[in-house]
Enzyme design. Structure first.
Site, PDB file in Angstrom:
ATOM      1  N   PHE A  37       0.843  -1.193   0.000  1.00 45.60           N
ATOM      2  CA  PHE A  37       0.000   0.000   0.000  1.00 45.60           C
ATOM      3  C   PHE A  37       0.885   1.252   0.000  1.00 45.60           C
ATOM      4  CE2 PHE A  37      -2.553   3.355   1.796  1.00 45.60           C
ATOM      5  CZ  PHE A  37      -3.799   3.160   1.215  1.00 45.60           C
ATOM      6  N   LYS A 115     -27.080   4.617  18.747  1.00 42.91           N
ATOM      7  CA  LYS A 115     -26.943   6.078  18.811  1.00 42.91           C
ATOM      8  C   LYS A 115     -25.489   6.387  19.132  1.00 42.91           C
ATOM      9  CE  LYS A 115     -29.035  10.284  20.556  1.00 42.91           C
ATOM     10  NZ  LYS A 115     -27.804  11.026  20.530  1.00 42.91           N
ATOM     11  N   GLU A 173     -21.855  10.311  12.038  1.00 41.48           N
ATOM     12  CA  GLU A 173     -21.270  10.754  13.293  1.00 41.48           C
ATOM     13  C   GLU A 173     -19.766  10.493  13.263  1.00 41.48           C
ATOM     14  OE1 GLU A 173     -23.636  11.993  15.265  1.00 41.48           O
ATOM     15  OE2 GLU A 173     -22.915  11.904  17.339  1.00 41.48           O
ATOM     16  N   LYS A 288     -36.427   4.415  14.266  1.00 43.85           N
ATOM     17  CA  LYS A 288     -36.963   5.259  13.188  1.00 43.85           C
ATOM     18  C   LYS A 288     -38.049   4.509  12.428  1.00 43.85           C
ATOM     19  CE  LYS A 288     -32.360   7.203  12.467  1.00 43.85           C
ATOM     20  NZ  LYS A 288     -31.145   7.200  11.651  1.00 43.85           N
ATOM     21  N   LYS A 312     -32.127   6.681  25.388  1.00 41.03           N
ATOM     22  CA  LYS A 312     -30.759   6.834  25.905  1.00 41.03           C
ATOM     23  C   LYS A 312     -30.542   5.894  27.082  1.00 41.03           C
ATOM     24  CE  LYS A 312     -29.281  11.192  25.747  1.00 41.03           C
ATOM     25  NZ  LYS A 312     -28.116  11.976  25.336  1.00 41.03           N
ATOM     26  N   CYS A 409       3.308  18.735  51.219  1.00 38.60           N
ATOM     27  CA  CYS A 409       4.439  19.559  51.685  1.00 38.60           C
ATOM     28  C   CYS A 409       4.010  20.782  52.491  1.00 38.60           C
ATOM     29  CB  CYS A 409       5.301  19.981  50.495  1.00 38.60           C
ATOM     30  SG  CYS A 409       4.498  21.187  49.440  1.00 38.60           S
ATOM     31  N   CYS A 424      -0.074  23.202  43.781  1.00 38.53           N
ATOM     32  CA  CYS A 424       0.949  23.414  44.793  1.00 38.53           C
ATOM     33  C   CYS A 424       2.136  24.037  44.061  1.00 38.53           C
ATOM     34  CB  CYS A 424       1.360  22.092  45.434  1.00 38.53           C
ATOM     35  SG  CYS A 424       2.896  22.268  46.372  1.00 38.53           S
TER      36      CYS A 424
HETATM   37  S1  IVH Z   1     -30.811  10.354  12.941  1.00 34.84           S
HETATM   38  C1  IVH Z   1     -33.668  13.864  11.913  1.00 34.84           C
HETATM   39  N1  IVH Z   1     -29.422   8.314  13.785  1.00 34.84           N
HETATM   40  O1  IVH Z   1     -27.970  12.179  17.519  1.00 34.84           O
HETATM   41  C2  IVH Z   1     -32.863  12.974  12.771  1.00 34.84           C
HETATM   42  N2  IVH Z   1     -28.890  10.441  14.670  1.00 34.84           N
HETATM   43  O2  IVH Z   1     -30.176  14.170  18.572  1.00 34.84           O
HETATM   44  C3  IVH Z   1     -31.509  12.793  12.279  1.00 34.84           C
HETATM   45  N3  IVH Z   1     -27.022  10.422  16.264  1.00 34.84           N
HETATM   46  O3  IVH Z   1     -27.469  15.111  15.725  1.00 34.84           O
HETATM   47  C4  IVH Z   1     -30.645  12.060  13.197  1.00 34.84           C
HETATM   48  N4  IVH Z   1     -26.607   8.268  16.145  1.00 34.84           N
HETATM   49  O4  IVH Z   1     -25.592  13.463  15.729  1.00 34.84           O
HETATM   50  C5  IVH Z   1     -29.611   9.633  13.892  1.00 34.84           C
HETATM   51  N5  IVH Z   1     -28.261   6.396  14.399  1.00 34.84           N
HETATM   52  C6  IVH Z   1     -28.442   7.706  14.495  1.00 34.84           C
HETATM   53  C7  IVH Z   1     -27.660   8.523  15.324  1.00 34.84           C
HETATM   54  C8  IVH Z   1     -27.911   9.884  15.403  1.00 34.84           C
HETATM   55  C9  IVH Z   1     -26.242   9.407  16.689  1.00 34.84           C
HETATM   56  C10 IVH Z   1     -26.879  11.809  16.725  1.00 34.84           C
HETATM   57  C11 IVH Z   1     -26.823  12.804  15.616  1.00 34.84           C
HETATM   58  C12 IVH Z   1     -27.912  13.804  15.862  1.00 34.84           C
HETATM   59  C13 IVH Z   1     -28.298  13.511  17.264  1.00 34.84           C
HETATM   60  C14 IVH Z   1     -29.796  13.658  17.374  1.00 34.84           C
END
Ligand code: IVH
Length: 681
Positions: A37, A115, A173, A288, A312, A409, A424
């Protein structure tokens, strides 16, 4: 070579390198050796140098950075960067799902994702090429950090295949993996700099650095969680993420489609514990709605989509009693309050101590001895006290006063304006500071006296043989031989015996002798002047050329040096005004330590005449170019690749394993930096 030929070669090499980079950093399945590489990368670099008009801003050579920004341009997001509604309650996750089912008459499919706990980034790809990367900022506009993002290996600079839309935005992220984080904080500690509290802060700080070559060293990664654009190939989130994976983007394997609440809770439960197996931090999971049509039906609130929620994880937290508070003195004199706790089981281990950080945090928490306190293990490695259960406060509990004098000390503590820590100031006579300074002095990147480890320094200090660095050079065989001490087991530490027998004693004396050849910039670093880390030491050494000139420099002369600000200048001036420091320097000089920059001419000879060398890795005494110059100055020849004609490989740290294997196979002598220094001595 004609321009046309060069164009063809550059294009072929770039394609191959992009592909290998992807296999290594995204798939974790490299198919060529590091050596091959590197060779290809070097070829490409050479071609780009020869034909600068053909160099591409998205070339694989851009991964190493080098573009320096003065400041970041503010860019408006094409699609605002929204946040997610979040909750710590499983009940609320259930409510979220039921609310959606009520709104949507047909079946709803959910996508569960991790997340990621890092920094959000939006990356625009036009015609498959990464053209812009912007941080979240306030959600409407952010900083353009494209050059920095290009150094992240898991971000493709060119998308794979040709099925991508012409113009898309990828959201993800930026994370600092734990391994990178630990490496970075170790370097920071060595350089007397504040470590980052957690990987998220480290990722965010790194992404905002102005010199992209520095960002490249931070070894960041990026996980993708969202695809935006006008002409996406699919009508749902999941399929578009899978398409993005085909385009070479780093999409997690841990994304699941779920239809039932039970499946969603299984996913949550699994990752609540399995998160410790990942090499990066997550702080929850995101759920989602998969279908875009259903997403549209659900719409948005003012800040966040109604079709997604973040669950969370609770930081792992327990309640226990505060028994007492210790104040630890670090090697720089910084005081850290540490709580002694009634032992409590937290996230799989027994916790007896936790940090209270500093006086401000202690005051804010209003912690008192005897209190029931909440202990958490978050992204940080050391547990911390995050709160007090006031309902359970014993009636007799007294407010805590932060100490005024050093517990080691007795010197009155100081607190500089703008700093959170108490210090210190008795840096030359406070025991942990003396030992810390000596340990720093002998450390590998400073004087590199590895025959004198931590335990030995402690013993020498306890026996009254050394108080400062110059005392080390007054040691002799008679003073050292036969010293011994047994350190009983303490906490997690096993019993240790430190003993100076014949061989150990000789090695220490040899190590001290050898350190007299360590170059001036490292002697300066070894002194442990606050804010004078390795880089600053090198800059000062190069600028002033000698200790004498540096000692004579006034404030104006110091701040005139590139990148030396008032904080460093003040610290240097203050250090040299102290008579005990002047004496220390003059003693070190008498013992024969290097107090001037090396004069190149002195090193010239014909000792290496007729020999060819390959230099690989990084070195303690030389820069890579420096070692090559030394080879040339002594009549040797530098060659870039190992072959049957190579006489020596000078192997530094981080030399690639494939190079090593190749040299061994060809029977070429592999020598260390020390061996090399002996050759030109
Ligand atoms: S979706 C419209 N998916 O969490 C929603 N966000 O509070 C778009 N984050 O600013 C976000 N993992 O930085 C989404 N699997 C994930 C995520 C994620 C981390 C962060 C992201 C965002 C914040 C949302």
């Amino acid at each position: 070579m004609t321009q046309e030929e060069a164009r063809r070669q550059i294009s072929a090499l770039s394609r191959q390198l992009h592909e290998h980079n992807y296999k290594y950093y995204v798939l974790s399945q490299p198919v060529i050796s590091d050596y091959d590489f590197d060779q290809k990368l070097k070829q490409l670099e050479a071609l780009e140098k020869q034909f600068p008009e053909l160099a591409d801003p998205n070339s694989p050579t851009r991964r190493v950075g080098g573009q320096i920004n003065k400041e970041f341009t503010q860019v408006r997001h094409r699609y605002p960067m929204l946040s997610l509604g979040n909750t710590y309650s499983r009940e609320e996750v259930r409510d979220f799902i039921e609310r959606i089912r009520k709104h949507i008459s047909e079946e709803v499919e959910f996508v569960c994702e991790l997340k990621y706990d890092g920094v959000a980034i939006g990356m625009r790809y036009e015609s498959g090429r990464l053209t812009q990367s912007v941080t979240r900022g306030d959600g409407e506009t952010g900083d353009e950090v494209t050059d920095n993002v290009k150094t992240i290996h898991s971000v493709p600079l060119q998308l794979h295949g040709n099925s991508w839309p012409e113009d898309i935005e990828i959201r993800g992220e930026v994370l600092m993996p734990h391994t990178s984080f630990e490496h970075l904080n170790r370097l920071k500690a060595q350089n007397d700099e504040m470590p980052f509290a957690n990987p998220r802060n480290a990722a965010s700080g790194s992404l905002k650095m102005l010199d992209s070559a520095e960002v490249a060293k931070r070894r960041l990664t990026c996980m993708v969680y969202f695809v935006l654009g006008e002409a996406l190939p699919h009508d749902n989130h999941y399929d578009n993420l899978m398409a993005a994976r085909q385009w070479g983007l780093n999409v997690s394997d841990h994304i699941r489609r779920c239809k039932t609440i039970d499946e969603i809770f299984d996913y949550i439960n699994h990752w609540d514990t399995a998160r410790t197996t990942l090499d990066f931090d997550i702080d929850g999971v995101v759920i989602k709605v998969n279908s875009y049509r259903q997403q549209q039906q659900l719409g948005f609130t003012a800040k966040s989509p109604r079709w997604a929620i973040a669950y969370k994880f609770k930081a792992q937290r327990e309640t226990t009693r505060l028994l007492s508070i210790d104040y630890q003195v670090g090697r720089t004199g910084a005081i850290t309050p540490v709580a002694n706790l009634e032992p409590v089981l937290l996230a799989g281990s027994t916790v007896k101590r936790a940090t209270l950080h500093n006086a401000d945090i202690m005051q804010e928490l209003d912690v008192r001895i005897g209190d029931s306190v909440f202990v958490e293990k978050g992204g940080e490695v050391i547990p911390k006290i995050v709160g007090v259960d006031l309902a359970n406060r014993p009636a007799e509990a007294q407010p805590t006063e932060f100490i005024n004098t050093c517990p080691e000390c007795g010197t009155a503590l100081v607190r500089q304006p703008g700093e959170v820590a108490h210090y210190c100031p008795n840096e030359d006579h406070c025991p942990p500071q003396i030992k810390g300074k000596l340990e720093h002095f002998i450390s590998r990147r400073a004087m590199d006296i590895d025959s004198l480890g931590e335990g030995k320094i402690e013993l020498l200090y306890e026996k009254g043989l050394v108080e400062n660095a110059a005392d080390l050079y007054a040691l002799n065989y008679d003073k050292l031989f036969g010293l011994e001490k047994v350190y009983p087991a303490e906490g997690d530490r096993k019993e240790r015996i430190v003993s100076f027998q014949k061989r150990a004693t000789e090695k220490i004396l040899q190590g001290l002798e050898a350190s007299k050849a360590v170059p001036f910039q490292r002697v300066l670093f070894a002194l442990g002047i606050r804010y004078v880390g390795e880089t600053v030491a090198r800059k000062l050494a190069e600028h002033f050329g000698s200790m004498q000139a540096l000692m004579e420099a006034d404030y104006d002369a110091l701040v005139a040096v590139h990148e030396i600000g008032e904080r460093i200048a003040g610290s240097v001036l203050e250090w040299f005004t102290r008579p005990e420091h002047q004496e220390l320097v003059s003693r070190l000089k008498e013992y024969g330590l290097q107090m001037e920059m090396e004069k190149r001419a002195a090193a010239q000879s014909q000792k290496l005449a007729g020999k060819s060398f390959v230099v690989s890795g990084t070195f303690a005494h030389f820069s890579r170019d420096g070692i090559k110059e030394a080879i040339q100055a002594n009549g040797g020849r530098n060659i870039s690749a190992i072959s049957g004609n190579t006489d020596y490989v000078v192997a530094g740290e981080n030399m690639g394993p494939t190079k090593f294997a190749k040299a061994e196979k060809l029977g070429i002598k592999i020598i260390s930096e020390e061996d090399f220094m002996k050759m030109i001595e």
